[in-house]
Design an enzyme around this catalytic site. Structure first.
Site, PDB file in Angstrom:
ATOM      1  N   MET A  69      33.173 -13.406  17.291  1.00 30.81           N
ATOM      2  CA  MET A  69      32.572 -12.677  18.356  1.00 30.81           C
ATOM      3  C   MET A  69      31.413 -11.513  17.997  1.00 30.81           C
ATOM      4  SD  MET A  69      33.811 -11.057  22.243  1.00 30.81           S
ATOM      5  CE  MET A  69      35.330 -11.569  21.649  1.00 30.81           C
ATOM      6  N   PRO A  70      30.239 -11.956  17.683  1.00 27.67           N
ATOM      7  CA  PRO A  70      29.419 -10.540  17.420  1.00 27.67           C
ATOM      8  C   PRO A  70      29.392  -9.499  18.496  1.00 27.67           C
ATOM      9  CG  PRO A  70      28.250 -12.689  17.057  1.00 27.67           C
ATOM     10  CD  PRO A  70      29.320 -12.907  17.944  1.00 27.67           C
ATOM     11  N   ILE A  71      29.482  -8.411  18.243  1.00 23.63           N
ATOM     12  CA  ILE A  71      29.404  -7.348  19.118  1.00 23.63           C
ATOM     13  C   ILE A  71      28.209  -6.537  18.707  1.00 23.63           C
ATOM     14  CG2 ILE A  71      30.617  -5.326  20.257  1.00 23.63           C
ATOM     15  CD1 ILE A  71      33.021  -6.958  19.665  1.00 23.63           C
ATOM     16  N   SER A  85      29.344 -16.119  23.074  1.00 22.80           N
ATOM     17  CA  SER A  85      30.089 -15.283  22.281  1.00 22.80           C
ATOM     18  C   SER A  85      29.622 -13.884  21.740  1.00 22.80           C
ATOM     19  CB  SER A  85      30.518 -15.818  20.956  1.00 22.80           C
ATOM     20  OG  SER A  85      29.484 -15.970  20.170  1.00 22.80           O
ATOM     21  N   ARG A 138      28.251 -10.322  22.354  1.00 25.72           N
ATOM     22  CA  ARG A 138      28.220  -9.163  23.264  1.00 25.72           C
ATOM     23  C   ARG A 138      27.399  -7.985  22.834  1.00 25.72           C
ATOM     24  NH1 ARG A 138      30.763 -12.870  24.774  1.00 25.72           N
ATOM     25  NH2 ARG A 138      33.255 -12.835  25.439  1.00 25.72           N
TER      26      ARG A 138
END
Length: 62
Positions: free
Chosen positions: A1-3, A38, A40
């Site tokens: 999940m990229p943040i 996914s 954020r």
């Protein structure tokens, strides 16, 4: 999940912050082939008194 975290001085209208979140999300989806759900994006807005450059708070810059 990229943040993705974005730090910026406060004061931009909510619609601009929303557009930023949308554009960053779209770029991450396109670049990383990540599912949109996914991604954020965290936007941290700081007062000018808490942001300094060259030893001077942004609130004191002209």
């Amino acid at each position: 999940m990229p943040i993705i975290q974005v730090n910026m001085i406060e004061g931009r209208p909510p619609e601009k912050v929303r557009a930023l979140i949308e554009n960053i999300t779209d770029t991450v989806v396109e670049t990383l082939d990540a599912p949109k759900e996914s991604v954020r994006v965290l936007v941290n807005e700081m007062p000018k008194t808490h942001w300094g450059k060259a030893g001077i708070p942004a609130s004191e810059k002209k």
